[in-house]
Design an enzyme around this catalytic site. Structure first.
Site, PDB file in Angstrom:
ATOM      1  N   PHE A 148       5.512 -26.632 -15.359  1.00 34.76           N
ATOM      2  CA  PHE A 148       4.177 -26.926 -15.457  1.00 34.76           C
ATOM      3  C   PHE A 148       4.125 -28.033 -16.337  1.00 34.76           C
ATOM      4  CE2 PHE A 148      -0.013 -26.285 -17.436  1.00 34.76           C
ATOM      5  CZ  PHE A 148      -0.703 -25.972 -16.248  1.00 34.76           C
ATOM      6  N   ASP A 233       8.703 -32.533 -22.468  1.00 32.35           N
ATOM      7  CA  ASP A 233       7.372 -32.282 -22.365  1.00 32.35           C
ATOM      8  C   ASP A 233       7.272 -31.027 -23.320  1.00 32.35           C
ATOM      9  OD1 ASP A 233       4.923 -31.067 -22.135  1.00 32.35           O
ATOM     10  OD2 ASP A 233       4.868 -30.986 -19.931  1.00 32.35           O
ATOM     11  N   LYS A 262      -1.858 -30.281 -27.519  1.00 30.93           N
ATOM     12  CA  LYS A 262      -2.469 -29.002 -27.715  1.00 30.93           C
ATOM     13  C   LYS A 262      -2.587 -28.980 -29.214  1.00 30.93           C
ATOM     14  CE  LYS A 262      -1.243 -26.470 -23.472  1.00 30.93           C
ATOM     15  NZ  LYS A 262      -2.751 -26.673 -22.823  1.00 30.93           N
TER      16      LYS A 262
END
Length: 407
Positions: A148, A233, A262
């Site tokens: 994801f 990531d 984030k």
């Protein structure tokens, strides 16, 4: 925190208004959050909840961290946006601090995590053509099953989640899938046209899936030997979440490229970044990539303070110690409504026994008991509290989970 007084609040009407006027791209739990402080939030009717989601790790430092709010408020009174058409006095210091934290030369600032991934893809392809010598238009990137990395059209094109893919093609070519956690499969998939390997060191959306010991070290060795970029990531796993600054640190590995987001914005505003050395990130030329808001002074001021909070390593140590405590408590549930748990620092995936119910049902029952979690992939709930959580608060949450499983 003392909740603000509320008069004639009707959460049902608030939810109905959202459902009527907001596109249905999410299926939120039925709670209307109005205030937050630290690890606790309060809904529109004054009920308090322990936040064990942290906005998918965007709130690693908790709701309303005083130092982050102070940095944002001070910058709001000075300057919020210039675009990259001009220099601003906050971007340079932020980039220098983040580059030092990562042990890299350059930072390319963006806004969202998906933008960071898209940027990383462009950088990898440009590096493949301009440095490695891959023929134009033939560069490939190896990705892992179960990944994801966001929801843009390019990214969902190399997802294997039908919900993310179906109805959104045609997709961008150039991606090769291998099983997650299988370094030998990566090695076998590499060709002279391979520009990069793009993986999450720990797969978050998949349910906090942790690869076998030695996987990241093997990926690093293979990519270095084969002249292929290793892109990590770390948008969810990085910045203290797993008890180290980056999840790659768990194996002493430094990738060629970090993708961050984030928590980098302190839970206040979107901020993401691609971080790499000059021989990689230097391939991008003026005009080839950009963002009006990327690197804006407000985000840079907050991001600089985020890096300062991480620089001492105290939050990472706290997450590691509390993660051991969390893992021990969750292990008690295996065989009692839980089939498996996976824990890395203050990040856990908990697989719910189908005899108990679905992950969504357990999340809804925990909501009724004052605990916020979120389900993923049917049977799994994720636990990711702010790093400032206390052991006693984790214990209380586990006790609520025990009650829900027993019921």
């Amino acid at each position: 925190m003392t909740p603000s007084p509320r008069v004639d609040v009707d959460s049902r009407r608030i939810i109905e208004a959202e459902e009527q006027h907001v596109a249905h791209n999410y299926h939120p739990l039925p709670v209307v959050i109005a205030e937050g402080e630290g690890v606790w939030v309060t809904d529109a009717e004054g009920k308090r909840y322990l936040d064990l989601l942290s906005a998918y790790s965007a709130l690693n430092f908790g709701h309303g961290h005083p130092a982050l709010l102070a940095a944002a408020r001070a910058q709001l009174d000075r300057l919020t946006l210039t675009s990259r058409a001009y220099h601003n006095d906050r971007l340079g210091p932020f980039a220098a601090a983040l580059a030092e934290l990562c042990g890299k030369d350059l930072v390319l600032p963006m806004n969202t995590g998906a933008e960071a991934v898209e940027t990383g893809i462009k950088v990898a392809r440009a590096w493949g053509y301009r440095v490695k010598g891959i023929p134009e238009g033939q560069a490939t990137i190896i990705v892992a099953d179960g990944n994801f990395h966001g929801r843009t059209t390019t990214i969902v094109g190399f997802s294997d989640d039908p919900q993310a893919r179906e109805g959104f093609g045609p997709f961008t070519p150039g991606f090769v899938h291998v099983p997650f956690g299988d370094a030998a499969a990566i090695e076998a998939a590499i060709t002279p046209h391979t520009a990069a390997v793009l993986i999450e060191p720990i797969q978050g959306e998949a349910g906090v899936v942790i690869p076998p010991d030695g996987y990241l070290r093997a990926v690093r060795e293979i990519t270095a030997r084969e002249n292929v970029l290793f892109i990590a990531d770390e948008i969810q796993s990085g910045l203290g979440r797993v008890g180290t600054t980056f999840a790659c640190d768990r194996e002493g590995v430094v990738p060629d490229v970090y993708l961050l987001g984030k928590a980098l914005g302190g839970g206040i505003l979107p901020l993401s970044a691609v971080v790499a050395d000059a021989d990689v990130l230097g391939v991008i030329r003026p005009g080839e990539h950009g963002s009006t808001f990327g690197g804006n002074p407000l985000a840079s001021a907050v991001g600089t303070k985020v890096v300062e909070l991480l620089a001492s390593g105290d939050l990472q140590k706290r997450a590691a110690a509390l993660g051991e405590h969390l893992e021990a408590r969750l292990a008690e549930l295996v065989g009692h409504g839980v089939t498996a748990v996976r824990v890395a620092g203050l990040w856990a995936g908990v697989d719910i026994d189908r005899a108990v119910g679905t992950g969504r049902q357990v999340a809804e029952q925990l909501l009724a008991r004052g605990v916020l979690v979120k389900d993923t992939h049917g049977q799994t709930i994720r636990i990711a509290p702010p790093l400032v959580v206390r052991a006693t608060e984790l214990d209380w949450a586990i006790e609520q989970l025990k009650v829900v499983l027993a019921d």
